[in-house]
Structure formats: structure tokens, C-alpha cells
Design an enzyme around this catalytic site. Structure first.
Site, PDB file in Angstrom:
ATOM      1  N   HIS A  40       0.832  -1.203   0.000  1.00  0.00           N
ATOM      2  CA  HIS A  40       0.000   0.000   0.000  1.00  0.00           C
ATOM      3  C   HIS A  40       0.868   1.256   0.000  1.00  0.00           C
ATOM      4  O   HIS A  40       0.476   2.300   0.515  1.00  0.00           O
ATOM      5  CB  HIS A  40      -0.994   0.005   1.179  1.00  0.00           C
ATOM      6  CG  HIS A  40      -2.109  -0.982   0.980  1.00  0.00           C
ATOM      7  ND1 HIS A  40      -3.247  -0.686   0.265  1.00  0.00           N
ATOM      8  CD2 HIS A  40      -2.241  -2.283   1.366  1.00  0.00           C
ATOM      9  CE1 HIS A  40      -4.039  -1.749   0.241  1.00  0.00           C
ATOM     10  NE2 HIS A  40      -3.450  -2.735   0.896  1.00  0.00           N
ATOM     11  N   GLY A 130      -3.199 -13.468  -6.976  1.00  0.00           N
ATOM     12  CA  GLY A 130      -2.410 -12.306  -6.575  1.00  0.00           C
ATOM     13  C   GLY A 130      -0.939 -12.414  -6.942  1.00  0.00           C
ATOM     14  O   GLY A 130      -0.130 -11.589  -6.517  1.00  0.00           O
ATOM     15  N   LEU A 131      -0.564 -13.422  -7.712  1.00  0.00           N
ATOM     16  CA  LEU A 131       0.831 -13.542  -8.147  1.00  0.00           C
ATOM     17  C   LEU A 131       0.997 -12.991  -9.564  1.00  0.00           C
ATOM     18  O   LEU A 131       2.016 -13.178 -10.206  1.00  0.00           O
ATOM     19  CB  LEU A 131       1.309 -14.992  -8.052  1.00  0.00           C
ATOM     20  CG  LEU A 131       1.214 -15.562  -6.635  1.00  0.00           C
ATOM     21  CD1 LEU A 131       1.738 -16.983  -6.587  1.00  0.00           C
ATOM     22  CD2 LEU A 131       1.977 -14.688  -5.642  1.00  0.00           C
ATOM     23  N   GLU A 166      -4.024  -3.483 -19.650  1.00  0.00           N
ATOM     24  CA  GLU A 166      -4.883  -3.940 -18.545  1.00  0.00           C
ATOM     25  C   GLU A 166      -5.825  -2.822 -18.085  1.00  0.00           C
ATOM     26  O   GLU A 166      -6.993  -3.058 -17.802  1.00  0.00           O
ATOM     27  CB  GLU A 166      -4.030  -4.459 -17.374  1.00  0.00           C
ATOM     28  CG  GLU A 166      -4.879  -5.004 -16.230  1.00  0.00           C
ATOM     29  CD  GLU A 166      -4.251  -6.153 -15.462  1.00  0.00           C
ATOM     30  OE1 GLU A 166      -3.215  -6.692 -15.900  1.00  0.00           O
ATOM     31  OE2 GLU A 166      -4.809  -6.519 -14.414  1.00  0.00           O
ATOM     32  N   ASP A 178       3.327  -4.756 -11.133  1.00  0.00           N
ATOM     33  CA  ASP A 178       3.276  -6.135 -11.630  1.00  0.00           C
ATOM     34  C   ASP A 178       4.009  -6.274 -12.961  1.00  0.00           C
ATOM     35  O   ASP A 178       4.809  -7.179 -13.162  1.00  0.00           O
ATOM     36  CB  ASP A 178       1.825  -6.581 -11.839  1.00  0.00           C
ATOM     37  CG  ASP A 178       0.991  -6.442 -10.585  1.00  0.00           C
ATOM     38  OD1 ASP A 178       1.553  -6.092  -9.537  1.00  0.00           O
ATOM     39  OD2 ASP A 178      -0.221  -6.681 -10.663  1.00  0.00           O
ATOM     40  N   TYR A 227     -10.324  -0.770  -0.456  1.00  0.00           N
ATOM     41  CA  TYR A 227      -9.113  -0.239  -1.090  1.00  0.00           C
ATOM     42  C   TYR A 227      -9.290   1.257  -1.365  1.00  0.00           C
ATOM     43  O   TYR A 227      -8.419   2.071  -1.051  1.00  0.00           O
ATOM     44  CB  TYR A 227      -8.858  -1.012  -2.385  1.00  0.00           C
ATOM     45  CG  TYR A 227      -7.665  -0.563  -3.199  1.00  0.00           C
ATOM     46  CD1 TYR A 227      -6.387  -1.032  -2.907  1.00  0.00           C
ATOM     47  CD2 TYR A 227      -7.822   0.300  -4.280  1.00  0.00           C
ATOM     48  CE1 TYR A 227      -5.296  -0.634  -3.664  1.00  0.00           C
ATOM     49  CE2 TYR A 227      -6.743   0.699  -5.046  1.00  0.00           C
ATOM     50  CZ  TYR A 227      -5.475   0.227  -4.745  1.00  0.00           C
ATOM     51  OH  TYR A 227      -4.408   0.615  -5.494  1.00  0.00           O
TER      52      TYR A 227
HETATM   53  P1  ADP Z   1      -3.830 -12.431 -11.002  1.00  0.00           P
HETATM   54  O1  ADP Z   1      -3.166 -11.433 -11.891  1.00  0.00           O
HETATM   55  O2  ADP Z   1      -3.671 -12.130  -9.554  1.00  0.00           O
HETATM   56  O3  ADP Z   1      -3.451 -13.850 -11.300  1.00  0.00           O
HETATM   57  P2  ADP Z   1      -6.150 -11.455 -12.371  1.00  0.00           P
HETATM   58  O4  ADP Z   1      -7.604 -11.608 -12.143  1.00  0.00           O
HETATM   59  O5  ADP Z   1      -5.587 -10.097 -12.466  1.00  0.00           O
HETATM   60  O6  ADP Z   1      -5.411 -12.317 -11.255  1.00  0.00           O
HETATM   61  O7  ADP Z   1      -5.769 -12.191 -13.733  1.00  0.00           O
HETATM   62  C1  ADP Z   1      -6.147 -13.527 -13.961  1.00  0.00           C
HETATM   63  C2  ADP Z   1      -6.660 -13.675 -15.380  1.00  0.00           C
HETATM   64  O8  ADP Z   1      -5.552 -13.658 -16.318  1.00  0.00           O
HETATM   65  C3  ADP Z   1      -7.334 -15.005 -15.630  1.00  0.00           C
HETATM   66  O9  ADP Z   1      -8.669 -14.980 -15.210  1.00  0.00           O
HETATM   67  C4  ADP Z   1      -7.195 -15.139 -17.132  1.00  0.00           C
HETATM   68  O10 ADP Z   1      -8.173 -14.355 -17.786  1.00  0.00           O
HETATM   69  C5  ADP Z   1      -5.837 -14.505 -17.410  1.00  0.00           C
HETATM   70  N1  ADP Z   1      -4.788 -15.553 -17.490  1.00  0.00           N
HETATM   71  C6  ADP Z   1      -3.684 -15.659 -16.724  1.00  0.00           C
HETATM   72  N2  ADP Z   1      -2.956 -16.757 -17.065  1.00  0.00           N
HETATM   73  C7  ADP Z   1      -3.618 -17.352 -18.082  1.00  0.00           C
HETATM   74  C8  ADP Z   1      -3.403 -18.539 -18.852  1.00  0.00           C
HETATM   75  N3  ADP Z   1      -2.352 -19.344 -18.636  1.00  0.00           N
HETATM   76  N4  ADP Z   1      -4.313 -18.848 -19.819  1.00  0.00           N
HETATM   77  C9  ADP Z   1      -5.374 -18.038 -20.026  1.00  0.00           C
HETATM   78  N5  ADP Z   1      -5.634 -16.935 -19.324  1.00  0.00           N
HETATM   79  C10 ADP Z   1      -4.787 -16.578 -18.348  1.00  0.00           C
HETATM   80 MG    MG Z   2      -3.666  -9.389 -12.095  1.00  0.00          MG
END
Ligand code: ADP
Ligand code: MG
Length: 389
Positions: A40, A130-131, A166, A178, A227
Site C-alpha cells: 500500500h 495475486g501472483l 490492462e 506487476d 481499497y
Molecule cells: P492475477 O493477476 O492475480 O493472477 P487477475 O484476475 O488479475 O489475477 O488475472 C487472472 C486472469 O488472467 C485469468 O482470469 C485469465 O483471464 C488470465 N490468465 C492468466 N494466465 C492465463 C493462462 N495461462 N491462460 C489463459 N488466461 C490466463
Molecule cells: Mg492481475
């Protein structure tokens, strides 16, 4: 740096070949990330200390003669085909493809001369934990599109364009942490990030320790409103002290403002966390430069404790996971990572204790919460780049 081929890459090549009937020509990869300390602080123009992790999104590619882009994912259903333009339509039935389309559109808006290509991707960054699988997907996509078109851009530029994809196309309001971590990570290094200047300083993670990420299984609910409330309190605190960001405030200044009735008790506590966290993050980077993993762990503990008591963005699951971790052999420090209210913890653990640590952590947590726990052991990994196929 180019990463050598392995079983996951072989599987990706087979997936590509099966779908498109021909082998890919090249492949790229981009990692997920974890923030070690500095939470934060980003929207307060402060410091954070993320590192790229040993989990990534990989994309195999083959340029085409036309302006069509086709893409498929090993993990997610739906195959997508679209034409390169500055108005690429979304398709709500294949939401993950928005990340790919957004990157293509943003590059075209920048005047980059892309060519059509066939893409197949696979990832082992857990989705939605969250990774930052989303940043890994964006940064990998930009590398893939640029590689197909034989165009090179600087890593910082790639991160900015990925963030814009994004923000503007997918519609998620994320900062640049990120994407910068994924694009610019360095093996064996965490990155001290100055969120005001976006300057990154690589700092070595000492030998003999591993980073252990534990997903509590608790998905973040109500996170947007909480947030936004925290952000507003930080802004109010800065404004009361006559500066634009808490970066420029001291703990002494905060106390004086509270004594003079300029900020209320809640605002004071929120701002105290941010100001102290900035100091902790700079101090944590100094610990790494000095090779002092133990002192680094103490700062991780202090960070979590402030996030719990002063910033109030933890929850029972995060506090429990951290509490268990700290009581285990070989743990030097443990804290929540990310925005809070659920998601993951990150712990620094001596290498020789990692195996026992992981088993004991999973067991003790499962005894208290009926949630799916997942643990990822990692070292600091290289940022995005080519992949041998
Ligand atoms: P985080 O970034 O914390 O993992 P987010 O909600 O920001 O969570 O992003 C996750 C999204 O990214 C998934 O729902 C999907 O749409 C996309 N994504 C990530 N990796 C893949 C993958 N290997 N194949 C398809 N979509 C993916
Ligand atoms: Mg994300």
C-alpha cells in the site's frame, strides 16, 4: 536471457502443433511476481520490493502472411481469432483473450507495425491468486507480438504498454508494479522500486534462503470499496500536511498534524503505516545489500503487524497463516502480500528447513480453515525474454 527448453515447453510445442498443424517458430516467456515488502505504498509514491517468481506464462508463436492473430491457452477454454486493428472487439465468452487483444491494440495505437501470427500459451502462475498471472500474460503477449514482427522495445516500455492494456482495454485499475517486475526481473535479485520515478534497483537475495508463498484460499471480497477508502484516507492525510503524497511525510509530521487536530485518529493510523512502510522497505533493501536475511525477516514481520493493526487490511486467514509460519523452524519472517483481505502470504525460510516448513504450514492451516491451501517455493527469477524450443 534465453531460458532452456524443458518439459513444459515441450508440452506447449505439442499443443501448438496439434492446433495449428505446424510447429511454432519461436517462444517467449514472462514471470509472475511477489512483493516481499512495501505494501500500500505504490499509490503513495513510495517504495516496494517485488521480485519475479519461477512461475511464468509461455507463448509459442509463428508469424503469418496476413493480419490475423489466432490464440489458444492450455489452461483456459476457447480459441480466438481476430484481425489486427485499433478497434479490436471484445468477446465476453472468452474473457482471458482480452489480455491478448488489449496488448495488440495498445501496440498498434503506439504505431508498432505488427504482423499476424498464431499463438499458443501455457502458464503455471496460479490464476487470480495475486501472483499476477495477468501481468505475466500481458508481458508475454507483447514479447510474442514483437518477436513475430521482429521489433524490439525496451523492457520499461513493454511494462508501460502492458499496464495500459490492462487499464484501458481489460478495464482493471492496476498500478505498474506487476508489469515492471515481470518485464525487468533479474535472477537472484529483488527489485527496489521507487514508485515516484519508476527507477528499479536490483538487490541480491542472500544465498541459503527461499521465498515461500502460501495462498490462504480466501478470495478477496469487498476489496474495491475498502481499497478506495484506504486510498482516500492516505490522500486526506497528505493533503492535511500540505503535500501531494505521503512519500513526503515523516512520522513526526503526522503526529504533529494529529495533535493540531488536522487529521483524525483513523487517518493517523493509516498514514503511520504507509510512512513507516516506506522506511521499512528502504531498510529492507539495505539488509539485502548487506546479506542480512535475518534483519530482513524482522522487517517483514513488522510490515505485517502494521498492516494488521494500523492499516487493517488483513483477515483471520492471513493472520493465522502468518502466525503459523513464524512459529516454524527456519522461518525468518512472514507477512501478507498484495492488497490484503485474503490472497497470499510470503515468508523467508532457510533452505534446509523449507520442506518441513511447507508440510507443517499446510497441515496447521488446514486444521483451522476449510479452504484450499496452496504453497509455492521460489527464488527470484529472470524477467521476460526468449525461450528455447
Ligand atoms: P492475477 O493477476 O492475480 O493472477 P487477475 O484476475 O488479475 O489475477 O488475472 C487472472 C486472469 O488472467 C485469468 O482470469 C485469465 O483471464 C488470465 N490468465 C492468466 N494466465 C492465463 C493462462 N495461462 N491462460 C489463459 N488466461 C490466463
Ligand atoms: Mg492481475
Amino acid at each position: 536471457m534465453t531460458v532452456a527448453a524443458d518439459a513444459r515447453t515441450a508440452e506447449l510445442v505439442a499443443f501448438f502443433t496439434e492446433i495449428y498443424g505446424v510447429a511454432p517458430e519461436q517462444a517467449v516467456r514472462a514471470p509472475g511476481r511477489v512483493n516481499l515488502i512495501g505494501e500500500h505504498t505504490d499509490y503513495n509514491d513510495g517504495f516496494c520490493l517485488p521480485m519475479a517468481i519461477e512461475r511464468d506464462v509461455r507463448i509459442a508463436l509463428r508469424p503469418r502472411e496476413d493480419r490475423t492473430v489466432r490464440v489458444a491457452s492450455v489452461q483456459e477454454a476457447g480459441r480466438v481469432s481476430f484481425e489486427l486493428s485499433t478497434a479490436i472487439a471484445k468477446d465476453a465468452s472468452v474473457p482471458w483473450a482480452d489480455y491478448v487483444k488489449g496488448c495488440a491494440q495498445v501496440l498498434l495505437e503506439e504505431g508498432v507495425e505488427l504482423v499476424g501470427c498464431d499463438l499458443a500459451l501455457t502458464g503455471d502462475v496460479p490464476l487470480g491468486s495475486g501472483l499476477s498471472s495477468s501481468a505475466a500474460l500481458e508481458v508475454a503477449t507483447i514479447h510474442a507480438l514483437l518477436t513475430a514482427a521482429s521489433v524490439a522495445l525496451e523492457d520499461e516500455r513493454i511494462a508501460q504498454l502492458a499496464q495500459r492494456a490492462e487499464n484501458a482495454y481489460v478495464g482493471t485499475n492496476c498500478g505498474i508494479l506487476d508489469q515492471l517486475s515481470s518485464a525487468c526481473g533479474m535472477e537472484g535479485r529483488a527489485m527496489l522500486m521507487d514508485c515516484r520515478t519508476l527507477v528499479l534497483e536490483p538487490v541480491p537475495v542472500p544465498d541459503g534462503v527461499s521465498v515461500v508463498i502460501a495462498d490462504t484460499g480466501k478470495r478477496r471480497g469487498l476489496v474495491d470499496s475498502a481499497y478506495n477508502e484506504r486510498r482516500a484516507q492516505c490522500e486526506a492525510g497528505a493533503a492535511a500536511l500540505g503535500v501531494s503524497h505521503l512519500r513526503d511525510v515523516t512520522l513526526h509530521g503526522l503526529r504533529a498534524a494529529a495533535d493540531a487536530g488536522k487529521i483524525d485518529a483513523d487517518t493517523l493510523r493509516r498514514c503511520q503505516h504507509v510512512v513507516a512502510e516506506n522506511g521499512r522497505t528502504e531498510a529492507a533493501a539495505a539488509c539485502l545489500r548487506a546479506g542480512d536475511a535475518k534483519a530482513f525477516g524482522c522487517l517483514m514481520d513488522a510490515s505485517h503487524d502494521d498492516l494488521r493493526a494500523k492499516f487493517e487490511v488483513t483477515c483471520a486467514e492471513l493472520d493465522t497463516m502468518v502466525g503459523i509460519a513464524r512459529g516454524l523452524d527456519g522461518c525468518l519472517g512472514s507477512r501478507m502480500t498484495g492488497a490484503g483481505f485474503g490472497g497470499c502470504t510470503v515468508s523467508l525460510v532457510r533452505d534446509e528447513a523449507v520442506e518441513g516448513f511447507v508440510a507443517a504450514l499446510e497441515k496447521a492451516y488446514a486444521a483451522q480453515f476449510d479452504l484450499p491451501v496452496a504453497v509455492y517455493v521460489t527464488r527470484a527469477a529472470d524477467g521476460a525474454g526468449r525461450l528455447d524450443i
